[in-house]
Design a protein around this motif. Structure first.
Motif: not given
Length: 219
Positions: A101-127
């Protein structure tokens, strides 16, 4: 900064996570990986967060879902650059997905990026996505058993948010028990009590973001 990403370089998850982290660090972008079970209120919390921070920070979101762009559309309605990742059944986001997804952003102008992960209390924790902080949202209707039943998730996070505290009079959830369980699993984790619906406790969460942002840009 627009990035031309050569996908074949990022076949390994650890390489991709390092690539992401270095890019975010170089641009002084704070990245928060927001995790929870389905329905805990991540998107509502993000909406209220954006409303309170958008006049001070340039915010962007990567929205993870199995299908649809419904949550992403809610955030776009607030004027926030939001890129959707649909995993089509996958139970988590990984660093390669984020890198794509990085090419879709202009990070020079982004202060905060939130990543809303998949709803799951198991898998996301390990990545590792290359984020600065992992935050898990637990809603009071889920009950007190979630912290001890899913210890890996709560052990690997920097902050636990207990959401929907406006429902405490109506559900069997004990805040003190949750604090005790969290302290046993992760003594260093911070805890915030909020209601994304009523706004109670949101200022405490906002102040935490401002504090970690200042820490992020210093490094």
């Amino acid at each position: 900064m627009k990035i031309k990403l050569k996908e074949e370089v990022l076949t390994d998850l650890n390489v991709a996570a390092t690539f992401n982290r270095n890019l975010f660090k170089d641009n002084k972008t704070l990245v928060i990986n927001l995790m929870s079970s389905p329905g805990a209120g991540k998107t509502t919390l993000l909406e209220e967060t954006v409303k309170r921070l958008a006049d001070k920070f340039n915010i962007a979101v990567i929205e993870g879902d199995l299908a649809t762009e419904r949550d992403a559309e809610r955030l776009r309605f607030l004027g926030i650059k939001t890129v959707q990742i649909n995993t089509v059944g996958g139970c988590h986001l990984d660093a390669r997905m984020i890198a794509k997804t990085i090419p879709e952003f202009n990070f020079e102008s982004i202060d905060i990026l939130f990543i809303e992960n998949i709803g799951n209390l198991v898998c996301p924790s390990g990545y590792d996505l290359g984020q600065d902080y992992k935050v898990v949202v637990l809603s009071v209707p889920e009950g007190n058993d979630k912290i001890p039943k899913y210890p890996v998730m709560f052990r690997r996070t920097d902050l636990t948010i207990i959401n929907k505290i406006d429902l405490l009079p109506y559900v069997a959830f004990n805040i003190e028990e949750a604090k005790k369980d969290l302290a046993q699993i992760n003594p260093n984790a911070q805890l915030k009590l909020v209601s994304a619906t009523t706004g109670e406790g949101i200022d405490d969460w906002i102040n935490w973001i401002k504090d970690v942002y200042r820490t992020c840009i210093k490094h």
